[in-house]
Design a protein around this motif. Structure first.
Motif, PDB file in Angstrom:
ATOM      1  N   THR A  29       0.828  -1.206   0.000  1.00  0.00           N
ATOM      2  CA  THR A  29       0.000   0.000   0.000  1.00  0.00           C
ATOM      3  C   THR A  29       0.859   1.252   0.000  1.00  0.00           C
ATOM      4  N   GLN A  30       2.014   1.195   0.680  1.00  0.00           N
ATOM      5  CA  GLN A  30       2.886   2.360   0.762  1.00  0.00           C
ATOM      6  C   GLN A  30       3.357   2.809  -0.622  1.00  0.00           C
ATOM      7  N   LEU A  31       3.571   1.849  -1.512  1.00  0.00           N
ATOM      8  CA  LEU A  31       4.013   2.199  -2.864  1.00  0.00           C
ATOM      9  C   LEU A  31       2.976   3.052  -3.584  1.00  0.00           C
ATOM     10  N   LEU A  32       1.702   2.711  -3.419  1.00  0.00           N
ATOM     11  CA  LEU A  32       0.662   3.495  -4.075  1.00  0.00           C
ATOM     12  C   LEU A  32       0.486   4.846  -3.389  1.00  0.00           C
ATOM     13  N   ILE A  33       0.640   4.881  -2.075  1.00  0.00           N
ATOM     14  CA  ILE A  33       0.620   6.154  -1.351  1.00  0.00           C
ATOM     15  C   ILE A  33       1.684   7.088  -1.916  1.00  0.00           C
ATOM     16  N   GLU A  34       2.877   6.557  -2.144  1.00  0.00           N
ATOM     17  CA  GLU A  34       3.977   7.391  -2.612  1.00  0.00           C
ATOM     18  C   GLU A  34       3.691   7.991  -3.982  1.00  0.00           C
ATOM     19  N   ALA A  35       2.953   7.260  -4.816  1.00  0.00           N
ATOM     20  CA  ALA A  35       2.609   7.794  -6.140  1.00  0.00           C
ATOM     21  C   ALA A  35       1.733   9.032  -6.011  1.00  0.00           C
ATOM     22  N   SER A  36       0.762   8.985  -5.109  1.00  0.00           N
ATOM     23  CA  SER A  36      -0.118  10.134  -4.889  1.00  0.00           C
ATOM     24  C   SER A  36       0.600  11.244  -4.128  1.00  0.00           C
ATOM     25  N   ALA A  37       1.309  10.869  -3.080  1.00  0.00           N
ATOM     26  CA  ALA A  37       2.012  11.860  -2.263  1.00  0.00           C
ATOM     27  C   ALA A  37       3.064  12.611  -3.068  1.00  0.00           C
ATOM     28  N   ASP A  38       3.683  11.926  -4.029  1.00  0.00           N
ATOM     29  CA  ASP A  38       4.704  12.568  -4.862  1.00  0.00           C
ATOM     30  C   ASP A  38       4.108  13.702  -5.690  1.00  0.00           C
ATOM     31  N   ILE A  39       2.910  13.459  -6.232  1.00  0.00           N
ATOM     32  CA  ILE A  39       2.239  14.527  -7.001  1.00  0.00           C
ATOM     33  C   ILE A  39       1.962  15.720  -6.098  1.00  0.00           C
ATOM     34  N   MET A  40       1.453  15.445  -4.903  1.00  0.00           N
ATOM     35  CA  MET A  40       1.133  16.538  -3.976  1.00  0.00           C
ATOM     36  C   MET A  40       2.383  17.309  -3.584  1.00  0.00           C
ATOM     37  N   ILE A 134      -6.601   1.724  -2.415  1.00  0.00           N
ATOM     38  CA  ILE A 134      -6.790   0.329  -2.041  1.00  0.00           C
ATOM     39  C   ILE A 134      -5.824  -0.545  -2.837  1.00  0.00           C
ATOM     40  N   THR A 135      -5.192  -1.511  -2.169  1.00  0.00           N
ATOM     41  CA  THR A 135      -4.345  -2.488  -2.858  1.00  0.00           C
ATOM     42  C   THR A 135      -4.723  -3.889  -2.406  1.00  0.00           C
ATOM     43  N   GLY A 136      -4.437  -4.881  -3.272  1.00  0.00           N
ATOM     44  CA  GLY A 136      -4.715  -6.264  -2.909  1.00  0.00           C
ATOM     45  C   GLY A 136      -4.439  -7.193  -4.062  1.00  0.00           C
ATOM     46  N   ASN A 137      -4.484  -8.481  -3.796  1.00  0.00           N
ATOM     47  CA  ASN A 137      -4.357  -9.459  -4.879  1.00  0.00           C
ATOM     48  C   ASN A 137      -5.626 -10.295  -4.973  1.00  0.00           C
ATOM     49  N   GLU A 138      -6.743  -9.667  -4.630  1.00  0.00           N
ATOM     50  CA  GLU A 138      -8.051 -10.291  -4.753  1.00  0.00           C
ATOM     51  C   GLU A 138      -9.072  -9.186  -4.998  1.00  0.00           C
ATOM     52  N   ASP A 139     -10.278  -9.569  -5.393  1.00  0.00           N
ATOM     53  CA  ASP A 139     -11.308  -8.601  -5.759  1.00  0.00           C
ATOM     54  C   ASP A 139     -11.760  -7.789  -4.548  1.00  0.00           C
ATOM     55  N   PRO A 161     -15.238  14.204  -7.095  1.00  0.00           N
ATOM     56  CA  PRO A 161     -15.438  13.145  -8.080  1.00  0.00           C
ATOM     57  C   PRO A 161     -14.223  12.219  -8.123  1.00  0.00           C
ATOM     58  N   GLN A 162     -14.480  10.934  -8.320  1.00  0.00           N
ATOM     59  CA  GLN A 162     -13.418   9.945  -8.525  1.00  0.00           C
ATOM     60  C   GLN A 162     -12.332  10.098  -7.465  1.00  0.00           C
ATOM     61  N   ALA A 163     -12.748   9.854  -6.236  1.00  0.00           N
ATOM     62  CA  ALA A 163     -11.868  10.085  -5.087  1.00  0.00           C
ATOM     63  C   ALA A 163     -11.188   8.823  -4.591  1.00  0.00           C
ATOM     64  N   ASP A 164     -11.147   7.783  -5.434  1.00  0.00           N
ATOM     65  CA  ASP A 164     -10.481   6.553  -5.023  1.00  0.00           C
ATOM     66  C   ASP A 164      -9.655   5.995  -6.173  1.00  0.00           C
ATOM     67  N   ALA A 165      -8.707   5.154  -5.836  1.00  0.00           N
ATOM     68  CA  ALA A 165      -7.902   4.453  -6.830  1.00  0.00           C
ATOM     69  C   ALA A 165      -7.374   3.189  -6.171  1.00  0.00           C
ATOM     70  N   GLY A 166      -6.940   2.251  -6.998  1.00  0.00           N
ATOM     71  CA  GLY A 166      -6.421   1.021  -6.421  1.00  0.00           C
ATOM     72  C   GLY A 166      -5.847   0.092  -7.464  1.00  0.00           C
TER      73      GLY A 166
END
Length: 243
Positions: A29-40, A134-139, A161-166
């Motif tokens: 999850t931290q990897l995806l956080i970093e993608a968003s945090a980097d933009i900010m 959200i991250t995971g290896n299942e639905d 609008p569109q306030a989530d990603a995963g």
């Protein structure tokens, strides 16, 4: 219509990572956080973050669980970081198709403050913006995101609008976000759908937070608890008095 690039350097954001993995171990999850945090960060936003599991946060729905039978509770010391943030992003994994226990705990502790008021007589979280990753290896991305976003708006956060990603992998056991694959690549990092949604989510959070900041918060008329308790009804008429 002005589509010029706005300024965000007066904004602050907090990412709460609700992984079940304690630091310093790697968190998908931290990897995806970093993608968003980097933009900010590139936009001058003051970015804060912590892993909930690294802290002794008690379970419960009161601001300080030490007043309700718990020997220790770090939430009262962490909560000022929540209040300092114009943007809150809750980011966590999927387990058994649902949010993690740490995600649930953070939402419950946020809910503990939902009856408090800001200086305009609104609920405390009015004027702040919420999103989730959200991250995971299942639905389960949409199910998990809908729970988080509903919870945040219910307690007063504004959701753009569109306030989530995963990102999720194929059904069944398999690599998680960022895991190294046999060909040397890393799972999910080049997924255009995830990268696009993470980018759009981040910018939408920034835009709404900036709009609310410039406006001095969310408009207060019609939603002030103090005024309601004092008898103001903001044009509401009880059904038994309607003709």
């Amino acid at each position: 219509m002005d589509d010029s690039k706005p300024q965000f350097s007066d904004l602050s954001a907090l990412f709460i990572n609700t992984t079940l993995t304690r630091s310093p171990a790697a968190s998908h999850t931290q990897l995806l956080i970093e993608a968003s945090a980097d933009i900010m960060t590139k936009q001058g936003v003051s970015v804060d973050q912590f892993r909930a599991v690294d802290h002794d946060i008690a379970s419960g729905v009161y601001p300080d669980m030490r007043e309700h039978g718990w020997a220790s509770d770090e939430w009262p010391e962490l909560f000022p970081r929540v209040l300092a943030a114009d943007i809150l992003v809750i980011a966590g994994p999927i387990w058994l198709g649902d949010n993690s226990s740490e995600t649930k705990k953070i939402i419950e502790r946020l809910y503990a403050h939902s009856g408090e008021l800001n200086d305009r007589g609104q609920w405390l979280f009015y004027g702040r913006v919420g999103g989730c990753l959200i991250t995971g290896n299942e639905d389960g991305i949409k199910h998990c995101a809908s729970n988080v976003l509903y919870s945040l708006q219910h307690i007063g956060y504004s959701v753009p609008p569109q306030a989530d990603a995963g990102w999720i992998g194929e059904a069944g056991p398999g690599p998680s976000y960022g895991d190294e694959l046999p060909d040397g690549s890393r799972a999910g990092l080049d997924n255009d759908f995830t990268n696009r949604n993470t980018t759009f989510m981040t910018w939408n959070l920034l835009h709404l937070a900036a709009m609310l900041k410039r406006a001095g918060g969310f408009p207060a008329y019609g939603n002030q608890r103090r005024e309601w308790d004092a008898g103001t009804r903001f044009d509401f008429t009880n059904p038994e008095y309607r003709s």
